[in-house]
Design an enzyme around this catalytic site. Structure first.
Site, PDB file in Angstrom:
ATOM      1  N   TYR A 171       0.854  -1.193   0.000  1.00  0.00           N
ATOM      2  CA  TYR A 171       0.000   0.000   0.000  1.00  0.00           C
ATOM      3  C   TYR A 171       0.880   1.229   0.000  1.00  0.00           C
ATOM      4  O   TYR A 171       2.065   1.173   0.338  1.00  0.00           O
ATOM      5  CB  TYR A 171      -0.963   0.005   1.195  1.00  0.00           C
ATOM      6  CG  TYR A 171      -0.310   0.310   2.527  1.00  0.00           C
ATOM      7  CD1 TYR A 171       0.187  -0.712   3.316  1.00  0.00           C
ATOM      8  CD2 TYR A 171      -0.208   1.626   2.984  1.00  0.00           C
ATOM      9  CE1 TYR A 171       0.775  -0.436   4.534  1.00  0.00           C
ATOM     10  CE2 TYR A 171       0.382   1.918   4.206  1.00  0.00           C
ATOM     11  CZ  TYR A 171       0.880   0.881   4.984  1.00  0.00           C
ATOM     12  OH  TYR A 171       1.471   1.147   6.186  1.00  0.00           O
ATOM     13  N   CYS A 172       0.263   2.381  -0.385  1.00  0.00           N
ATOM     14  CA  CYS A 172       1.028   3.624  -0.406  1.00  0.00           C
ATOM     15  C   CYS A 172       0.131   4.769   0.038  1.00  0.00           C
ATOM     16  O   CYS A 172      -0.566   4.643   1.044  1.00  0.00           O
ATOM     17  CB  CYS A 172       1.650   3.860  -1.772  1.00  0.00           C
ATOM     18  SG  CYS A 172       0.481   3.727  -3.144  1.00  0.00           S
ATOM     19  N   ARG A 173       0.149   5.891  -0.678  1.00  0.00           N
ATOM     20  CA  ARG A 173      -0.553   7.081  -0.200  1.00  0.00           C
ATOM     21  C   ARG A 173      -2.043   7.072  -0.479  1.00  0.00           C
ATOM     22  O   ARG A 173      -2.817   7.697   0.221  1.00  0.00           O
ATOM     23  CB  ARG A 173       0.056   8.330  -0.830  1.00  0.00           C
ATOM     24  CG  ARG A 173       1.439   8.606  -0.310  1.00  0.00           C
ATOM     25  CD  ARG A 173       2.046   9.761  -1.061  1.00  0.00           C
ATOM     26  NE  ARG A 173       3.356  10.069  -0.511  1.00  0.00           N
ATOM     27  CZ  ARG A 173       4.249  10.819  -1.121  1.00  0.00           C
ATOM     28  NH1 ARG A 173       3.963  11.332  -2.309  1.00  0.00           N
ATOM     29  NH2 ARG A 173       5.403  11.071  -0.555  1.00  0.00           N
TER      30      ARG A 173
ATOM     31  N   PHE B 185      -2.971   4.774   3.018  1.00  0.00           N
ATOM     32  CA  PHE B 185      -2.958   4.878   4.467  1.00  0.00           C
ATOM     33  C   PHE B 185      -3.992   5.871   5.015  1.00  0.00           C
ATOM     34  O   PHE B 185      -4.679   5.563   5.997  1.00  0.00           O
ATOM     35  CB  PHE B 185      -1.554   5.251   4.968  1.00  0.00           C
ATOM     36  CG  PHE B 185      -1.494   5.460   6.435  1.00  0.00           C
ATOM     37  CD1 PHE B 185      -1.612   4.385   7.310  1.00  0.00           C
ATOM     38  CD2 PHE B 185      -1.360   6.735   6.969  1.00  0.00           C
ATOM     39  CE1 PHE B 185      -1.574   4.582   8.685  1.00  0.00           C
ATOM     40  CE2 PHE B 185      -1.321   6.932   8.340  1.00  0.00           C
ATOM     41  CZ  PHE B 185      -1.434   5.849   9.195  1.00  0.00           C
TER      42      PHE B 185
END
Lengths: 230, 230
Positions: free
Chosen positions: B177-179, B207
DNA sequence: TTCTTATTTAAGTAGGTACTTGAATAAGAA
DNA sequence: TTCTTATTCAAGTACCTACTTAAATAAGAA
């Protein structure tokens, strides 16, 4: 794909929608359109601006995807493009309110002291409605009532409250509502009714908040033959 | 009280917050700050702008009440003023997305084709976490991981994925996962891992959405001795 | 103290925004 | 057709915005 130029363009596009909201007059237009569709001249009168200027603001909202329009004969009616716009407008207000100070002062300057006003929440109103011991009064301008209102509410625009007192049932508590927390129509109505010896209360929020909660709404048959959008 | 001038001032103040969001670079800053606090030079590097310009943008966000700052030694760390700002940013994205066409094209141009990517929703991830048969990978830059991450996630910034492959447990499915949906870090990571023969999937959102749902988060002890704000 | 680094401030410029006024459409009524 | 009304378009002006460059603070290190 994935380069800086495209990323900038993407965020510029998102910012475009924010820019459209980033003007007091356009913010006011969004607030009014939250009550239902209106024609350009009605909107121009509401925000006290020229037709040309109002038209230009509306087209900016159109371009940004915040509003949409339909022609009906010689008039053009504008409305919000989607419920997402209402959510955006509400989020903006909440954010600004959280920024304590600044906005609070302005709200206080505009709405004045509400300490003398009896207020009721939406949940309390729902209880009272179930009990059936209140009369609900929609004190917004007529076109807004026609575009949608709380089921069973009587339309008595705030400017007519005094002259149409006899139409308001006596002996039952009155709950007046208007556009929302920044709108003074219900305040005025409650003060007037209280002065006349009636038991009157204002609904804390307004019609758009009622609608946003998914509560049932009612529309006038005369509502400019515009079907409620899906 | 209740006059046009005060009403205009009130709506102008609301519009002020929208104006602050009404610039691509500032929108990008809000997006990055949604991951946690960052210093001016980190932010300047992220948005590819000069320090002076970035500083000016940040101060505009400060004035509008969207961001706040704290000094720590020679550095100044900026963060979002309140969770309401995140909600505002999300509402803006949703509104722009509803305005089909325009934004969709830009997103497609930036993120490219994701048809080859395996995606998983937050709910699906929660199920898999309960089963304990996945490894979660945080591929955002280190400072963002330190400011807060999904409990149990490993930090492997997207730029290090290739060189730190051996640190990633084998034989278990990987969820990166990222932004958020507009961020490519997880896409890149998943493609790289898949090329290396690993079973990798990206979390649809990022997140901030995880945090906004009220799910538990974890912080690094080294997180710049900034206490999580109330 | 001086030096270094992170950040802010100041001043300048190109381009954008919000109004105005007056003319142009576009639909319906006479 | 002409007239009327609602709306939009075009052009002009005063002000605002986003960036630049260069200088000024402000905290810590030497």
């Amino acid at each position: 794909m994935g380069d800086q130029q495209e990323k900038d363009a993407l965020f510029d596009a998102l910012a475009e929608a924010a820019k459209a909201l980033g003007n007091g007059r356009r913010a006011q237009l969004i607030d009014i359109l939250g009550q239902g569709e209106r024609s350009v001249d009605e909107l121009a009168a509401e925000i006290h601006q020229s037709m040309a200027n109002t038209s230009q603001h509306l087209q900016r909202l159109l371009r940004a995807g915040l509003a949409c329009s339909r022609r009906s004969g010689t008039r053009i009616y504008y409305s919000l493009a989607s419920p997402a716009v209402e959510r955006l407008w509400r989020a903006l207000r909440e954010t600004a309110e959280a920024h304590s100070g600044e906005l609070g002062d302005l709200v206080r300057a505009y709405v004045g002291d509400r300490a003398d006003l009896s207020m009721i929440t939406r949940d309390e109103l729902l209880v009272r409605l179930r009990q059936g011991d209140v009369v609900v009064l929609d004190v917004r301008p007529q076109p807004e009532y026609e575009a949608g209102h709380i089921p069973g509410a009587l339309s008595v625009p705030f400017s007519d409250v005094k002259s149409r007192l006899r139409e308001v049932p006596q002996g039952t508590e009155i709950v007046a509502y208007c556009r929302g927390p920044y709108c003074l129509y219900a305040d005025e109505a409650v003060r007037l009714l209280t002065d006349e010896g009636r038991l009157a209360t204002r609904l804390e929020e307004g019609f758009p908040e009622w609608k946003a909660t998914g509560l049932p709404i009612e529309q006038s048959a005369t509502a400019r033959n515009s079907p409620p959008r899906p």
